[in-house]
Structure formats: C-alpha cells, structure tokens
Scaffold this active site. Structure first.
Site, PDB file in Angstrom:
ATOM      1  N   ASP A  31       0.009  16.031   3.280  1.00  0.00           N
ATOM      2  CA  ASP A  31      -1.289  16.557   2.850  1.00  0.00           C
ATOM      3  C   ASP A  31      -1.623  17.920   3.446  1.00  0.00           C
ATOM      4  O   ASP A  31      -2.107  18.810   2.730  1.00  0.00           O
ATOM      5  CB  ASP A  31      -2.407  15.543   3.131  1.00  0.00           C
ATOM      6  CG  ASP A  31      -2.393  14.980   4.545  1.00  0.00           C
ATOM      7  OD1 ASP A  31      -1.595  15.443   5.393  1.00  0.00           O
ATOM      8  OD2 ASP A  31      -3.180  14.049   4.807  1.00  0.00           O
ATOM      9  N   GLN A  88       0.281  11.540   5.459  1.00  0.00           N
ATOM     10  CA  GLN A  88       1.544  11.533   6.184  1.00  0.00           C
ATOM     11  C   GLN A  88       1.721  10.268   7.020  1.00  0.00           C
ATOM     12  O   GLN A  88       0.778   9.509   7.261  1.00  0.00           O
ATOM     13  CB  GLN A  88       1.635  12.763   7.090  1.00  0.00           C
ATOM     14  CG  GLN A  88       1.754  14.071   6.316  1.00  0.00           C
ATOM     15  CD  GLN A  88       2.095  15.235   7.219  1.00  0.00           C
ATOM     16  OE1 GLN A  88       1.244  15.993   7.614  1.00  0.00           O
ATOM     17  NE2 GLN A  88       3.381  15.374   7.550  1.00  0.00           N
ATOM     18  N   HIS A  89       2.970  10.075   7.451  1.00  0.00           N
ATOM     19  CA  HIS A  89       3.355   9.132   8.507  1.00  0.00           C
ATOM     20  C   HIS A  89       3.395   7.659   8.110  1.00  0.00           C
ATOM     21  O   HIS A  89       4.013   6.860   8.812  1.00  0.00           O
ATOM     22  CB  HIS A  89       2.452   9.252   9.742  1.00  0.00           C
ATOM     23  CG  HIS A  89       2.180  10.643  10.193  1.00  0.00           C
ATOM     24  ND1 HIS A  89       3.175  11.581  10.366  1.00  0.00           N
ATOM     25  CD2 HIS A  89       1.014  11.275  10.496  1.00  0.00           C
ATOM     26  CE1 HIS A  89       2.633  12.726  10.767  1.00  0.00           C
ATOM     27  NE2 HIS A  89       1.331  12.568  10.848  1.00  0.00           N
TER      28      HIS A  89
END
Length: 443
Positions: A241, A77-78
C-alpha cells in the site's frame, strides 16, 4: 479512451478506480472515470475469502472488467496467507496488526542477530512482518505449518485469484491451483522479512528457519513486467500500500510522504537501500525500482481526536484554537505517547503534558501543543531518514490529519522541510492503476 483498473485492498475495505490512460498522468484525479467500493470484516485475523468477495463486489460496483485493458492490485502489507498443495487457504490470514507473533519476532532476532537480519533483508523482525507470523505458525500450529505448500501476501493472493487461479471448484477459478503462478512485486516482498531488497532474491534459509521447511514463494516481478489473466489482459505486479501510494502521488527521489492516519507513516523514495539494525527504519523497496525506507509511529491523527474531545470541540475549532496560539504554545508541550510508541520503541510509554503555568495553560496553547507534538513525532521519522543518508527535499502530506488547516500551517516549521498537500484521493488505487497503465504501454 484506454481503461485500466487499480485496486486498494486495505485493512478496512476494497477500493477500485478505473483510470483513462489518455488523460495526462499529472492530473490523476481527472483521469478516474469510475469507482467502486466494498467493506472488509474487522479483526486482525481474517479469512482471505472475505477479501475475494469484496474485490469482486467492488469491481462490479466500478462497472466490471469487460472494457478494461490492464489491471493491478495494491494492498495491505505483511499479512500471511498460507496455502496447501491444492491451493486452499489453511487458516485465517494473520494481518499486519496482529501482535500474537511478537515473541516469534524476538526469537528470530535472538537466533540470527539484529544487524545480520537488517543486512540480509533490510528489516529487523517485529510482530508486523510476515516472517514473524510464519514462525508463530510453526511454533503454535505445527500441524497447519506442516501443510503449508506456499505463502503469499494479501495482494499476491488476490492477483492470483483474479487471474483465474485457485482451489478446484472455487468461485472464479478457471486454471486450478497452480502455486507457481503466484506473483508479487519488490515492495511487498520487501516487507516479508525473508527477501533481500539489495539483491532481489528470497533468503530461503531465513524462510525455512521460520516455517520449518521451504515452500513456494511468489515470483517477484520487475516494475515493468506483467503476466496475463484468463481473458488475456495485462496484469501488473501490484504493490504494497505505501509503495502504491507513492506511485499514485508521483513521488520520486527526494520526496518523503508523511501520512497522518490512525497511525503515522513517513516513507521516502531513495536511490539506495537502507539497513538499520535499530529497527526504526524498515528498509522496504519501492514499486518503481527504487527503495522506500519507512518509519511508522503509533500516535498520529488520534492525538488530534483525543485533544478535541478533551476540549469539547470539533476538528475545525481545534484547528482555529491552535492557529490562535503562538509557536511553541508559550512553553506548553505535549509528548503524545497515548498508546505507547513505535518510534522511538517505547511500547509502555504514556503521554505527558509539561510546561504548565498559569500563563501557558490555555485552550489555544493545548490545541497548539497537540498539533506540534503530533508533528514532532512524525518529524522524528524524518530525522531518522536524514541520519541514514536518505535525501529529503519535499514532504507530501496526506491522510485524514492532513486536512487540518493547523497541521498544514505548522508542519513546515516542525518538519523542517517544504510541505505540499495533494488533494485528497485514493492514492493506493491510483498508484496501482498507473502501474497497470505502465505495463500496458510496454506491451
């Protein structure tokens, strides 16, 4: 046999599983018929093309796509993938663990206020989140920021590329740089800091305040929505995830997943969104239409690593020593903030061993204190979720640390909840495969 493919594009590597949808989903491991894997480069700033090459390698290692009917990608992520108007990557992607954007996060909190940000997005920005990285780009690389026509997350960009989109002349590109074909899902969008999990809409004001102008953002697909690739296969939305792992585990409302890796994560499937101005709970969305409030700790399996090294034993012996001690380790207590801590937010804290007496200071008690101290840190995450009203009835213990017999035996008492330990598996990739199977069933 009807085959679907699921991907876990993590920080370290790309893992692929091919899943037979005719096998009952409660035996997910038995449904995997092929697997593939490829490494990712180290670092907190990575050229996304390295992920694309790894994805293609891992898919080939898993037997290719020719007999696949549907696929989905789960991923880290991110990370910020900034694209220009021609679909070219402008600079290396800043990953979740790149901390250069910490000051940018503080600036956003000062500008809007922690409570307002939590109410609007479910998050209070820290260096990890995409909005902080976008603001860093604006402040430190204004020429690059001015070129940004779209911002995607790692799994969004890989889905776009595998569907055949990308810069003209790029490997595997059949459709060209159609930025409007970027898609994502609720779970990954909820980790950006400019999407509202309660309303399901992007907060364009926050995004523009971070970047300096608006840009294309991936269309957020519902849990049962899909698009197609160049060969006409169904493509599921994919997921971040942790949300993909929850799908792979079959977690539902009332379940909390406790993942003991290098860091620790505690995330629960909840029917309602979370809004925590303290920033302890990240109010993510799940991949199945629910919500996924998450707490992260910095000190998890490494607590066991450092204690085993100190005692000069392997992990099997560390576990034996811990189980030979009595609960509470005769008063010996380890506060395991070896690298500071995120929950609670004590970045400069250090570890402390207390309660040392001639009777308590034994190898067995030190091993026990390490296990109990690590689990207590994760237990603080459960306590935060409980205080927020998140229902918690069962803990699913996963990750490398969950393989320790001592951790398994001690966890129920420390966490205060029944604990189950699923078999080790690639749950992120399995979750993506299950999502692909679900959209295939919808048609």
């Amino acid at each position: 046999m009807a085959l679907v493919l699921g991907v876990d594009s993590s920080t370290q590597s790309c893992k692929v599983v091919v899943f037979d949808t005719t096998v009952p989903t409660d035996t997910a491991a038995d449904a995997v018929v092929r697997t593939g894997r490829a490494p990712h480069p180290d670092g907190t700033s990575v050229d996304p093309e390295a992920w694309w090459r790894a994805l293609r390698t891992a898919i080939a290692d898993a037997g290719g796509l020719d007999d696949i009917e549907s696929w989905a990608i789960g991923g880290q992520q991110h990370g910020m993938v900034a694209l220009d108007a021609e679909g070219r990557v402008i600079r290396d992607a800043l990953l979740w663990n790149d901390t250069r954007s910490a000051e940018a996060a503080d600036a956003l909190v000062a500008e809007f206020g922690a409570q307002e940000l939590a109410d609007r997005t479910g998050l209070v920005p820290v260096a990890s989140f995409t909005i902080s990285k976008v603001r860093w780009l604006r402040d430190h690389e204004p020429e690059n920021a001015a070129r940004v026509a779209a911002v995607a997350l790692p799994h969004d960009w890989l889905t776009w590329r595998l569907r055949g989109y990308g810069p003209a002349g790029g490997e595997g590109v059949t459709h060209g740089p159609v930025l409007e074909e970027l898609v994502t899902d609720r779970s990954d969008a909820s980790g950006t800091g400019y999407w509202n999990p309660a309303t399901g809409e992007y907060d364009r004001e926050l995004f523009a305040a971070a970047l300096g102008h608006d840009a294309v953002l991936p269309r957020v697909l519902g849990a049962d929505e899909s698009v197609t690739d160049a060969a006409g296969r169904r493509v599921a939305p994919g997921a971040g995830d942790n949300a993909a792992a929850a799908l792979g585990l079959g977690a539902g409302p009332g379940d909390v997943v406790v993942s003991i890796g290098t860091s620790g994560t505690v995330f629960a499937v909840s029917p309602t969104p979370s809004s925590d101005a303290s920033g302890i709970i990240a109010g993510f969305a799940s991949a199945d239409g629910h919500f996924l409030p998450l707490v992260c700790t910095l000190n998890a399996a490494r607590v066991l690593d450092v204690t085993a090294a100190l005692l000069g034993v392997d992990h099997e012996e560390l576990s034996r020593l811990a189980l030979a001690a009595t609960p509470g380790a005769d008063g010996l207590s380890l506060l395991p903030y070896f690298e500071g801590e995120r929950t609670p937010n004590l970045p400069d804290a250090t570890a402390t061993l207390s309660g040392m007496t001639l009777a308590s200071t034994t190898r067995e008690n030190l091993a026990r204190a390490a296990v109990e101290g690590m689990l207590s840190g994760l237990g603080a995450g459960l306590d935060a979720l409980r205080a927020d009203g998140v229902p918690l009835h069962r803990a699913l213990l996963i990750g490398g640390g969950a393989q320790s017999p001592a951790v398994r035996a001690i966890a129920p008492a420390v966490l205060g909840i029944p604990v189950e330990v699923p078999p080790a598996g690639e749950y992120v990739a399995l979750g993506a495969a299950r999502q692909a199977a679900a959209v295939l069933a919808v048609g």
